[in-house]
Write a protein that holds these residues in place. Structure first.
Motif, PDB file in Angstrom:
ATOM      1  N   SER A   1     -71.305 -21.563  35.444  1.00 33.74           N
ATOM      2  CA  SER A   1     -70.753 -22.426  34.505  1.00 33.74           C
ATOM      3  C   SER A   1     -69.113 -22.168  34.448  1.00 33.74           C
ATOM      4  N   LEU A   2     -68.495 -23.274  34.189  1.00 39.06           N
ATOM      5  CA  LEU A   2     -66.914 -23.155  34.085  1.00 39.06           C
ATOM      6  C   LEU A   2     -66.780 -22.449  32.642  1.00 39.06           C
ATOM      7  N   SER A   3     -65.992 -21.534  32.753  1.00 32.59           N
ATOM      8  CA  SER A   3     -65.569 -20.958  31.471  1.00 32.59           C
ATOM      9  C   SER A   3     -64.100 -20.977  31.227  1.00 32.59           C
ATOM     10  N   SER A   4     -63.333 -21.587  32.055  1.00 30.58           N
ATOM     11  CA  SER A   4     -61.824 -21.659  31.554  1.00 30.58           C
ATOM     12  C   SER A   4     -60.971 -22.575  32.561  1.00 30.58           C
ATOM     13  N   ILE A   5     -60.380 -23.539  32.078  1.00 34.86           N
ATOM     14  CA  ILE A   5     -59.446 -24.175  33.029  1.00 34.86           C
ATOM     15  C   ILE A   5     -58.103 -24.434  32.271  1.00 34.86           C
ATOM     16  N   GLN A   6     -57.140 -24.160  33.016  1.00 38.70           N
ATOM     17  CA  GLN A   6     -55.589 -24.089  32.589  1.00 38.70           C
ATOM     18  C   GLN A   6     -54.745 -24.331  33.824  1.00 38.70           C
TER      19      GLN A   6
ATOM     20  N   VAL B   1     -68.619 -17.253  42.384  1.00 37.00           N
ATOM     21  CA  VAL B   1     -69.315 -18.487  43.191  1.00 37.00           C
ATOM     22  C   VAL B   1     -68.561 -18.645  44.602  1.00 37.00           C
ATOM     23  N   ARG B   2     -69.181 -19.278  45.595  1.00 38.67           N
ATOM     24  CA  ARG B   2     -68.841 -19.019  47.110  1.00 38.67           C
ATOM     25  C   ARG B   2     -67.709 -20.144  46.872  1.00 38.67           C
ATOM     26  N   PRO B   3     -66.499 -19.343  47.797  1.00 37.75           N
ATOM     27  CA  PRO B   3     -65.278 -20.212  47.839  1.00 37.75           C
ATOM     28  C   PRO B   3     -65.424 -21.453  48.683  1.00 37.75           C
ATOM     29  N   SER B   4     -66.457 -21.481  49.682  1.00 33.69           N
ATOM     30  CA  SER B   4     -66.585 -22.527  50.401  1.00 33.69           C
ATOM     31  C   SER B   4     -66.867 -23.852  49.607  1.00 33.69           C
ATOM     32  N   SER B   5     -67.734 -23.575  48.493  1.00 34.01           N
ATOM     33  CA  SER B   5     -68.458 -24.493  47.957  1.00 34.01           C
ATOM     34  C   SER B   5     -67.506 -25.362  47.260  1.00 34.01           C
ATOM     35  N   LEU B   6     -66.280 -24.781  46.731  1.00 35.00           N
ATOM     36  CA  LEU B   6     -65.347 -25.451  45.827  1.00 35.00           C
ATOM     37  C   LEU B   6     -64.490 -26.723  46.738  1.00 35.00           C
ATOM     38  N   LEU B   7     -64.331 -26.527  48.007  1.00 35.46           N
ATOM     39  CA  LEU B   7     -63.693 -27.427  48.840  1.00 35.46           C
ATOM     40  C   LEU B   7     -64.314 -28.876  48.740  1.00 35.46           C
ATOM     41  N   ASP B   8     -65.862 -28.959  48.450  1.00 34.70           N
ATOM     42  CA  ASP B   8     -66.242 -30.066  48.762  1.00 34.70           C
ATOM     43  C   ASP B   8     -66.580 -30.830  47.126  1.00 34.70           C
ATOM     44  N   ALA B   9     -66.437 -29.650  46.471  1.00 36.16           N
ATOM     45  CA  ALA B   9     -66.806 -29.860  44.938  1.00 36.16           C
ATOM     46  C   ALA B   9     -65.729 -30.507  43.886  1.00 36.16           C
ATOM     47  N   ILE B  10     -64.490 -30.265  44.424  1.00 37.87           N
ATOM     48  CA  ILE B  10     -63.319 -30.576  43.662  1.00 37.87           C
ATOM     49  C   ILE B  10     -62.734 -31.952  44.174  1.00 37.87           C
TER      50      ILE B  10
ATOM     51  N   GLN C   1     -47.685 -39.758  35.479  1.00 37.46           N
ATOM     52  CA  GLN C   1     -49.128 -40.042  36.083  1.00 37.46           C
ATOM     53  C   GLN C   1     -50.238 -39.271  35.376  1.00 37.46           C
ATOM     54  N   VAL C   2     -51.234 -40.299  35.117  1.00 40.83           N
ATOM     55  CA  VAL C   2     -52.347 -39.500  34.548  1.00 40.83           C
ATOM     56  C   VAL C   2     -53.248 -39.195  35.794  1.00 40.83           C
ATOM     57  N   TYR C   3     -53.849 -38.077  35.779  1.00 43.69           N
ATOM     58  CA  TYR C   3     -54.878 -37.873  36.864  1.00 43.69           C
ATOM     59  C   TYR C   3     -56.194 -37.340  36.528  1.00 43.69           C
ATOM     60  N   ASN C   4     -56.950 -37.766  37.179  1.00 40.47           N
ATOM     61  CA  ASN C   4     -58.554 -37.299  36.847  1.00 40.47           C
ATOM     62  C   ASN C   4     -59.165 -36.340  37.850  1.00 40.47           C
ATOM     63  N   LEU C   5     -59.214 -35.094  37.220  1.00 41.17           N
ATOM     64  CA  LEU C   5     -59.906 -33.971  38.135  1.00 41.17           C
ATOM     65  C   LEU C   5     -61.531 -33.847  37.988  1.00 41.17           C
ATOM     66  N   LYS C   6     -62.201 -33.955  38.896  1.00 42.02           N
ATOM     67  CA  LYS C   6     -63.753 -33.636  38.655  1.00 42.02           C
ATOM     68  C   LYS C   6     -64.170 -32.385  39.609  1.00 42.02           C
ATOM     69  N   ILE C   7     -65.012 -31.767  38.864  1.00 40.53           N
ATOM     70  CA  ILE C   7     -65.728 -30.566  39.557  1.00 40.53           C
ATOM     71  C   ILE C   7     -67.178 -30.675  39.224  1.00 40.53           C
TER      72      ILE C   7
ATOM     73  N   TYR D   1     -68.144 -31.577  35.537  1.00 37.40           N
ATOM     74  CA  TYR D   1     -66.911 -31.433  34.630  1.00 37.40           C
ATOM     75  C   TYR D   1     -65.909 -32.685  35.099  1.00 37.40           C
ATOM     76  N   SER D   2     -65.296 -33.154  33.909  1.00 37.56           N
ATOM     77  CA  SER D   2     -64.285 -34.336  34.258  1.00 37.56           C
ATOM     78  C   SER D   2     -63.130 -33.910  33.351  1.00 37.56           C
ATOM     79  N   TYR D   3     -61.838 -33.891  33.688  1.00 34.82           N
ATOM     80  CA  TYR D   3     -60.758 -33.651  32.808  1.00 34.82           C
ATOM     81  C   TYR D   3     -59.524 -34.720  33.301  1.00 34.82           C
ATOM     82  N   TYR D   4     -58.772 -35.278  32.318  1.00 37.62           N
ATOM     83  CA  TYR D   4     -57.646 -35.971  32.687  1.00 37.62           C
ATOM     84  C   TYR D   4     -56.369 -35.157  32.156  1.00 37.62           C
TER      85      TYR D   4
END
Length: 536
Positions: free
Chosen positions: A268-273, A306-315, A347-353, A369-372
């Motif tokens: 799970s995601l434990s922190s985003i900053q 987590v596997r680094p390669s999996s982040l590229l397609d997940a973000i 600008q307001v951006y939407n980050l999805k994980i 996860y979804s953050y604005y």
């Protein structure tokens, strides 16, 4: 004279009728009347009115039931108790091996049938010869008393092989990804049969030529070409068609399943900053988060590596931006997401994980996860132009109008004019947007900033009026005149002079904005040009 009566006369007359029927019976073959013991006169044998109507028996047969190690050149020999109808008896005979019929030739010696197979009886498995009572019959047409069914083998070993052990074992878990697959049989096997028949699902990509075969062809060690995948259940199938060294097939198909890895807990995601604002926004999903700077990176921490390669397609980010992912710790549980270009201020951006992120044992992220977030951090503000002033006091009356031509004091300083031309001091006052389209109260960024003098472009252009009567209009050297009291320390105010302004002519004074205009040490810019018009 009366006629004399004989009481037995009727009996004597009936005797020729019986002899007539008996004579007719003798004119036919028994097989024609009985039709293989199932004809219209099948009741007659039980009356014993025909000669030799006892069914024939098998008195001798070779090979015998269950014989093993039979000579491959052997013939099939069957001796009957009576002379047999050759045609019918031969048609009642069959020899087969593992479902395949064996051809050959027949010979007879009195009551003995000899079948000579067309090829040696050397195939693995059981041979079976059958003589069917429904077809085999004697010369007098009486069917064989019982079916004859005999099985024998060229091989002395008739036991069917089976799998005695596998490594990993069936239903095993916590299997290492670099494991080999080992299959052990209870007897020597035909290697080609094993290698050509084994299968795996999903494909383990076995390198069959590299298989290590030991212990007299009972142990097969298979090597996958690459590591197995964590979290995957593999099934190995060894079909019943696999044979031992003498040709006996397995009694049944063998299936073995095992699971690679022992961690089945989703990360799970434990922190985003943000990199410039170390506040955990994990619980701020779907709210607009303020305070991010345009050059910030995201810092993502996970509950486990987590596997680094999996982040590229997940973000993903919207509006779209290119980015790169950097691993921040050796374990692989912390990563930064850095954008290739500065983000747009306000600008307001939407980050999805997404759950495409997986841990080292291929468990997917527990949820999406979804953050604005809004780009309005401490040094991410747009440059605004407060105004052009005619004196360094920056008082309201001294500010030149933008909606009309400036022609009089206090906007203009007419005392500097000659009979033909004028010179005008210009104080250029910049500020930073407060997010509402107005200047911030202190005019400065919270961090302080420096507007680059080299990026400041001020131009003056005669729009209306006659030819210049003296010198050509120009803007003098620009200098920083930011008041010392502005805090934090900044460079926001500049002074220059517009000279050689012909009396009666209208001039356009422009301060350049946009991508090629004024910029500061954080890369902030002013959206558009700022201009005023003057006429002395």
């Amino acid at each position: 004279m009366g006629t004399k009566s004989y009481p037995n006369m009727r009996v004597i007359k009936s005797i020729p009728n019986f002899l007539l029927v008996f004579g007719i019976l003798l004119q036919f073959e028994c097989s024609q009347l009985l039709d293989n013991a199932d004809g219209p006169l099948d009741f007659l044998p039980s009356l014993h009115i025909l000669d030799d109507f006892n069914p024939p028996l098998v008195q001798f047969n070779s090979p015998i039931q269950g014989a093993t190690g039979v000579d491959s050149a052997s013939h099939i020999v069957v001796t009957f108790s009576k002379e047999m109808n050759h045609q019918y008896t031969e048609s009642a005979f069959s020899l087969s091996n593992n479902g395949q019929t064996i051809d050959g030739l027949f010979e007879w010696a009195n009551n003995t049938l000899v079948f000579k197979p067309a090829k040696p009886l050397s195939s693995p498995g059981l041979y079976t010869y059958v003589i069917s009572r429904s077809r085999a019959e004697s010369k007098n047409g009486v069917n064989l008393l019982d079916d004859l069914r005999i099985s024998f083998s060229y091989n002395s070993d008739l036991s069917q092989p089976k799998v005695s052990q596998t490594i990993p074992a069936d239903r095993a878990t916590a299997v290492a990804p670099n494991s080999f697959l080992t299959v052990v049989f209870d007897k020597p096997m035909d290697a080609v049969s094993v290698l050509s028949s084994i299968s795996t699902s999903p494909d383990m990509n076995l390198e069959l030529p590299a298989t290590v075969i030991t212990n007299n062809n009972t142990r097969f060690e298979f090597h996958p070409r690459s590591d197995l995948t964590y979290g995957t259940v593999y099934t190995v199938t060894i079909p019943s068609s696999v044979k031992d060294r003498v040709g006996n097939q397995m009694a049944q198909t063998s299936n073995i399943s095992f699971t690679v890895g022992d961690d089945f807990i989703a990360p799970s995601l434990s922190s985003i900053q943000f990199s410039s604002l170390p506040t955990n926004h994990l619980t701020d999903e779907y709210n607009v988060i303020s305070g991010m700077n345009k050059t910030d990176s995201f810092i993502l921490d996970f509950s486990e590596p987590v596997r680094p390669s999996s982040l590229l397609d997940a973000i993903s980010i919207s509006p779209s931006q290119t980015y790169r992912v950097t691993q921040l710790n050796a374990a692989g549980s912390s990563y930064s997401v850095t954008f290739d270009e500065p983000l747009d201020v306000y600008q307001v951006y939407n980050l999805k994980i997404s759950t495409a992120i997986v841990d080292l044992q291929n468990n997917k992220l527990s949820k999406n996860y979804s953050y604005y977030f809004k780009i309005d951090g401490s040094f991410s503000q747009k440059i605004r132009f407060r105004g052009i002033f005619s004196n360094s006091g920056f008082t309201g009356p001294s500010q030149l109008f933008t909606t009309q031509i400036n022609t009089n004091a206090p906007q203009l300083t007419t005392a500097t004019c000659t009979a033909l031309e004028c010179t005008q001091d210009l104080y250029l006052h910049f500020c930073y947007d407060d997010g509402t389209g107005s200047c911030a109260p202190t005019y400065t960024l919270l961090t302080g900033s420096i507007l680059y003098l080299s990026s400041l472009q001020v131009s003056i252009e005669k729009e209306f009026g006659g030819s210049s009567v003296g010198c050509l209009e120009y803007v003098s050297n620009i200098t920083d005149v930011t008041p010392i009291g502005y805090t934090p320390a900044s460079v926001l105010v500049f002074h220059t002079t517009a000279a050689c302004l012909d009396i009666g002519s209208t001039y356009l004074i422009r301060v350049k904005g946009g991508s090629s205009g004024i910029t500061d040490d954080y890369g902030n810019r002013m959206d558009q040009d700022y201009s005023v018009r003057v006429r002395f």
